[in-house]
Scaffold this motif. Sequence first.
Motif, PDB file in Angstrom:
ATOM      1  N   PRO A  32      18.372 -11.335  21.911  1.00 39.28           N
ATOM      2  CA  PRO A  32      18.473 -12.359  20.661  1.00 39.28           C
ATOM      3  C   PRO A  32      18.590 -13.844  21.152  1.00 39.28           C
ATOM      4  O   PRO A  32      17.632 -14.635  20.363  1.00 39.28           O
ATOM      5  N   PRO A  33      19.264 -14.210  21.898  1.00 33.58           N
ATOM      6  CA  PRO A  33      19.185 -15.630  22.510  1.00 33.58           C
ATOM      7  C   PRO A  33      17.931 -16.193  22.971  1.00 33.58           C
ATOM      8  O   PRO A  33      17.441 -17.205  22.662  1.00 33.58           O
ATOM      9  N   ALA A  78      15.666 -16.514  20.025  1.00 36.20           N
ATOM     10  CA  ALA A  78      15.997 -17.388  19.073  1.00 36.20           C
ATOM     11  C   ALA A  78      15.819 -18.896  19.805  1.00 36.20           C
ATOM     12  O   ALA A  78      15.133 -19.974  18.831  1.00 36.20           O
ATOM     13  N   LEU A  82      19.808 -20.712  14.518  1.00 30.35           N
ATOM     14  CA  LEU A  82      19.652 -19.479  14.972  1.00 30.35           C
ATOM     15  C   LEU A  82      19.876 -19.429  16.274  1.00 30.35           C
ATOM     16  O   LEU A  82      20.666 -18.181  16.725  1.00 30.35           O
ATOM     17  N   SER A  87      22.437 -16.391  17.451  1.00 28.13           N
ATOM     18  CA  SER A  87      21.963 -15.233  18.398  1.00 28.13           C
ATOM     19  C   SER A  87      22.907 -14.964  19.348  1.00 28.13           C
ATOM     20  O   SER A  87      23.172 -13.855  19.598  1.00 28.13           O
TER      21      SER A  87
END
Length: 269
Positions: free
Chosen positions: A234-235, A238, A247, A251
């Motif tokens: 996720p990071p 994003a 975001l 994230s």
Amino acid sequence: MSGAAAVVSRGLVGGLARACHPVPAAAVTGLAVAMAVGAGRGLVGTLLTGGAVAAGQLSIGWSNDLIDRQRDGAAGRTDKPLAASELPVHQVVTATGWAVACCVLLSAACGVAAATVHLLAVAAGWAYNLRLKATWWSWLPYAVAFALLPAFVTLALPGRPWPAAPVLGAGALLGIAAHFTNVLPDLAADRAAGIRGLPQRAGARTSALTAVLAATAAALLLAPGWPVLAITTPPALATLLAPRGRLPFLSVIAATAVALALLLLNEGL
């Protein structure tokens, strides 16, 4: 209440909501609540944990805008209600005082040990606002606060256990990742306002990479093996797709929640 008074009241509430840095405050509070539920704090304990963290986050957010209001005004920060003169200073001072009082009382209700570490975490946030945000040490308050958040939860349990060392280390690393991603949308405005913390000095690309590397290191501490991908993806996505929005920060919070879930499934805090 008259129509005019109602409009003023709604405007005040809306201004206070925007001045408290609502996205980070809500994200950190939600994370604390999730940890309290996972650790078995029960309904009352979870409410106390969430309330204490929410109050602390409100005090940090409001104090940030209070301290920076003149600098934000000089930089033309129309997104800041205080800098844009949309919100009376004395109202924010009053709200901040109430938030601090609620934070102390709700933290104390969780026990002396838990209250001590939580108030230290909140103090780290205030230290960031007062001085450290504009220095090379801007990352340190985030590292301290995120490391102490799980300790606030576990020290309120019977026996007052500390979290495992990897949890504390991972919390610090995730705090660093949260710091670098949280400031990404405001890098240009911060530089214009004279704020020269580590991310502002490093620039957007390096800050985004630092956040991903810190999240990866945290994941390796908590869940070595394939679950690392669930925490770091996720990071990474994003920061690649939307490096200047909110975001990336969200994230990191999502990655922290995934790491927490994996940890609780395996061995707990």
